[in-house]
Write an enzyme that holds these catalytic residues in place. Structure first.
Site, PDB file in Angstrom:
ATOM      1  N   HIS A 126     -28.836  62.050 -47.330  1.00  0.00           N
ATOM      2  CA  HIS A 126     -27.837  61.926 -46.257  1.00  0.00           C
ATOM      3  C   HIS A 126     -26.507  62.588 -46.620  1.00  0.00           C
ATOM      4  O   HIS A 126     -25.664  62.772 -45.729  1.00  0.00           O
ATOM      5  CB  HIS A 126     -27.584  60.461 -45.917  1.00  0.00           C
ATOM      6  CG  HIS A 126     -28.751  59.764 -45.299  1.00  0.00           C
ATOM      7  ND1 HIS A 126     -29.445  60.281 -44.226  1.00  0.00           N
ATOM      8  CD2 HIS A 126     -29.366  58.591 -45.616  1.00  0.00           C
ATOM      9  CE1 HIS A 126     -30.422  59.453 -43.895  1.00  0.00           C
ATOM     10  NE2 HIS A 126     -30.409  58.430 -44.730  1.00  0.00           N
ATOM     11  N   ASP A 163     -38.925  60.183 -45.734  1.00  0.00           N
ATOM     12  CA  ASP A 163     -38.137  58.961 -45.606  1.00  0.00           C
ATOM     13  C   ASP A 163     -38.151  58.491 -44.148  1.00  0.00           C
ATOM     14  O   ASP A 163     -38.333  59.286 -43.225  1.00  0.00           O
ATOM     15  CB  ASP A 163     -36.700  59.255 -46.042  1.00  0.00           C
ATOM     16  CG  ASP A 163     -35.871  58.008 -46.274  1.00  0.00           C
ATOM     17  OD1 ASP A 163     -35.755  57.585 -47.438  1.00  0.00           O
ATOM     18  OD2 ASP A 163     -35.318  57.470 -45.295  1.00  0.00           O
ATOM     19  N   HIS A 165     -35.647  57.633 -42.568  1.00  0.00           N
ATOM     20  CA  HIS A 165     -34.435  58.189 -41.968  1.00  0.00           C
ATOM     21  C   HIS A 165     -34.429  59.713 -42.114  1.00  0.00           C
ATOM     22  O   HIS A 165     -34.824  60.238 -43.156  1.00  0.00           O
ATOM     23  CB  HIS A 165     -33.189  57.628 -42.658  1.00  0.00           C
ATOM     24  CG  HIS A 165     -33.126  56.132 -42.689  1.00  0.00           C
ATOM     25  ND1 HIS A 165     -33.537  55.399 -43.785  1.00  0.00           N
ATOM     26  CD2 HIS A 165     -32.705  55.242 -41.762  1.00  0.00           C
ATOM     27  CE1 HIS A 165     -33.364  54.109 -43.533  1.00  0.00           C
ATOM     28  NE2 HIS A 165     -32.876  53.987 -42.313  1.00  0.00           N
ATOM     29  N   ASP A 244     -39.306  53.969 -47.463  1.00  0.00           N
ATOM     30  CA  ASP A 244     -38.919  52.928 -46.511  1.00  0.00           C
ATOM     31  C   ASP A 244     -39.643  53.048 -45.177  1.00  0.00           C
ATOM     32  O   ASP A 244     -39.407  52.244 -44.269  1.00  0.00           O
ATOM     33  CB  ASP A 244     -37.399  52.905 -46.302  1.00  0.00           C
ATOM     34  CG  ASP A 244     -36.783  54.288 -46.212  1.00  0.00           C
ATOM     35  OD1 ASP A 244     -37.523  55.284 -46.188  1.00  0.00           O
ATOM     36  OD2 ASP A 244     -35.541  54.376 -46.191  1.00  0.00           O
TER      37      ASP A 244
END
Length: 307
Positions: A126, A163, A165, A244
């Site tokens: 990120h 991921d 995200h 995740d």
């Protein structure tokens, strides 16, 4: 040769408060599952070095690097944003995380290792060139990919991000760079609410709805970017390995299991064997259910190491 396993105690010293899911116990859970899975002795352990500033500056602006470095508190915590917090050890941990990715890239490209996994934190995907966010300070995978391109002279590298995200920071670092093919899956709509609207031609994202099963995710990858990744003929592949998306992880809403992460690894490794001499460096991103994280990393490593 062997599969390298990079980590360092400094990565455990970074913590953002007892409430925070991105916690030191994540790395301890991985170590426990390596022992439980009886593969801890089958990996070549290497200590993550400190990244030098020149490596960071291939991705991040001098202002960003200075801001993170100079914001580290002498005691207590300093919040960069509501989710991303520094303690006195955070900058050194971030240098270890980036340094592991760079050192693993060197070792794989120099033929010392077949491939490598970096069990490090803070995570990185990120972190944009100008901003720390989403638990991430510096973008470990982007730093390593730039190192492969600019120090080792590779022409084509691929980044696979699974991921839950979207890796917005990595996309920001390489958008419209024809040397880099980035592909992945992520839950949508979900933080950081990016990656689905008019991506650059070298970005191949598959947004998945909440509660998507592992089998449906496999089908989306198979009919999505897998063939395009093969056609790109990467000379090296990097994983942003976030776990995740596991069905037991409460920070996400997808339905993958360890078997699905192993399947993704197998498919991508086959492409690496065809075009990149098997050269892969994988860097830990998310994964917050400790048991699921440890089990998933073991499944990922078993494929990388042919165990």
């Amino acid at each position: 040769m062997a599969t390298g396993f990079y980590t360092h105690p400094d990565c455990v010293r970074h913590e953002m408060g007892e409430w925070h899911p991105e916690c030191p116990e994540r790395l301890r859970a991985i170590e426990d599952q390596l022992i439980a899975g009886r593969i801890d002795g089958l990996l070549e352990r290497r200590e993550a070095p400190l990244a030098d500033e020149s490596s960071l500056l291939r991705v991040h602006t001098p202002e960003h690097v200075a801001y993170v470095r100079d914001s580290v508190p002498a005691t207590g915590y300093f919040p960069l944003d509501p989710d991303t917090v520094l303690n006195p050890h955070s900058y050194r941990a971030a240098l270890r995380a980036a340094g592991a990715a760079v050192a693993a890239t060197d070792a794989v490209l120099q033929g010392e290792l077949d491939n490598a996994f970096c069990s490090v934190r803070p995570p990185g995907h990120h972190a944009t060139p100008t901003r720390a966010m989403g638990f991430c300070l510096f973008n470990n995978v982007a730093i390593a990919a730039h190192h492969a391109l600019e120090v080792h002279g590779l022409s084509r590298v691929a980044i696979v991000d699974f991921d839950v995200h979207h890796g917005n920071g990595t996309e920001a670092a390489f958008s419209n760079d024809p040397r880099v093919f980035m592909c992945g899956i992520f839950q949508h709509p979900f933080y950081p609410f990016s990656g689905f609207d008019h991506p650059a031609p070298n970005m191949h994202n598959i947004p998945l709805a909440a509660r998507t099963s592992g089998m449906a995710a496999r089908e989306a990858i198979d009919f999505g970017w897998l063939g395009q990744l093969d056609a790109f003929r990467p000379e090296m592949i990097f994983f942003s390995a976030g776990f995740d998306a596991h069905r037991e992880d409460d920070l996400g809403g997808l339905g993958l299991t360890e078997a699905d992460f192993a399947w993704i690894t197998e498919k991508v490794k086959a492409i690496a064997m065809r075009h990149a001499k098997g050269r892969i460096v994988s860097c830990l991103e998310g994964g917050y259910n400790l048991s699921a994280l440890g089990r998933s990393v073991v499944a990922h490593l078993k494929v990388l190491a042919d165990i």
